[in-house]
Enzyme design. Structure first.
Site, mmCIF file in Angstrom:
data_model
loop_
_atom_site.group_PDB
_atom_site.id
_atom_site.type_symbol
_atom_site.label_atom_id
_atom_site.label_comp_id
_atom_site.label_asym_id
_atom_site.label_seq_id
_atom_site.Cartn_x
_atom_site.Cartn_y
_atom_site.Cartn_z
ATOM 1 N N ASP A 288 -7.057 1.252 0.611
ATOM 2 C CA ASP A 288 -6.923 1.381 2.198
ATOM 3 C C ASP A 288 -8.397 1.080 2.417
ATOM 4 O O ASP A 288 -9.613 0.504 1.930
ATOM 5 C CB ASP A 288 -6.524 2.880 2.547
ATOM 6 C CG ASP A 288 -8.200 3.724 2.036
ATOM 7 O OD1 ASP A 288 -8.799 3.423 1.599
ATOM 8 O OD2 ASP A 288 -7.872 5.224 3.167
ATOM 9 N N LYS B 87 1.073 -0.951 -0.356
ATOM 10 C CA LYS B 87 -0.294 -0.101 -0.120
ATOM 11 C C LYS B 87 0.609 1.372 0.123
ATOM 12 O O LYS B 87 0.809 2.464 -1.177
ATOM 13 C CB LYS B 87 -1.032 0.231 1.644
ATOM 14 C CG LYS B 87 -2.044 0.821 1.121
ATOM 15 C CD LYS B 87 -2.575 0.721 2.731
ATOM 16 C CE LYS B 87 -3.154 2.295 3.174
ATOM 17 N NZ LYS B 87 -3.823 2.322 4.564
#
Ligand code: SF4
Length: 222
Positions: free
Chosen positions: A152, A134
């Site tokens: 997310d 991420k």
């Protein structure tokens, strides 16, 4: 009963391939200011800010980095102080021991393998200690070279509510999204979902009556 309701809802909105462009266009119109909320002035500052943002708010990170970036300007600077000093300097972002360790490991690798520069390729970024997929995706996208789509908690929730994916696992959600979202939108798409998720499609109670996507969303309550 529940199944036929879902079926009806999907029929009402049409296939996701036909919905994705209008979804992006309407979110862009609704949130023209959607962008990363972390402050940085260089690729190195961006990388550090994103690394520090795990498990805390962007506002909190910005408060800490304002001083941090005045003191630590180059990768060498993070290695020139005792580890405890770096820990103290990032203490307010939480998980400060682990984050300081990751920062030091990352700076060391940047110096040893990348001439002190932040690499652009995802496969290089994820090699850096403490840099998960991420984080790497956020950094690559902000440097203008998105090579995936950041997933997310907001991106996950909205992608599911909009039925762009049925997956739960972030890696699988990303796989679905990169197949669906036009490549030129990979960078801004997560920001649009994140901002819409914070302002309208909030976790506990989505504000469907204020949403610009009701006719494109099978989860709409209006
Ligand atoms: S219509 Fe409701 S559930 Fe769908 S995206 Fe908008 S706020 Fe979220």
């Amino acid at each position: 009963m529940a199944r036929s309701y879902v079926h009806e809802a999907r029929k009402r909105v049409g296939p996701k391939r036909a919905r994705i462009r209008p979804i992006i266009e309407r979110l862009q119109a609704a949130h023209p200011d959607a962008q990363i909320a972390l402050t940085s002035r260089s690729p190195l500052e961006l990388l550090v800010a994103v690394m520090l943002s795990a498990q805390t708010t962007d506002v909190n990170v910005n408060r800490v980095t304002e001083r941090l970036f005045a003191k630590y300007r180059r990768p060498e600077d993070y290695l020139a102080v005792p580890p405890e000093e770096l820990e103290r300097d990032i203490y307010a972002t939480g998980f400060f021991r682990q984050k300081a360790k990751s920062l030091r490991g990352t700076m060391k690798m940047l110096l040893e393998e990348y001439d002190g520069e932040v690499p652009r390729r995802l496969e290089d970024l994820i090699r850096l200690p403490g840099v998960a997929r991420k984080t790497a995706n956020v950094v690559a996208a902000e440097l203008g070279e998105p090579q995936g789509i950041v997933v997310d908690t907001h991106v996950r929730r909205l992608s599911q509510r909009l039925r762009l994916t049925r997956q739960e696992d972030p890696v699988k959600i990303e796989r679905d999204l990169v197949r669906l979202v036009p490549r030129e939108d990979w960078g801004r798409f997560p920001h649009l979902l994140i901002w819409h998720g914070r302002r309208v499609c909030i976790a506990r109670q989505p504000l469907c009556e204020e949403c610009t996507l009701t006719d494109l969303c099978p989860s709409s309550r209006v």
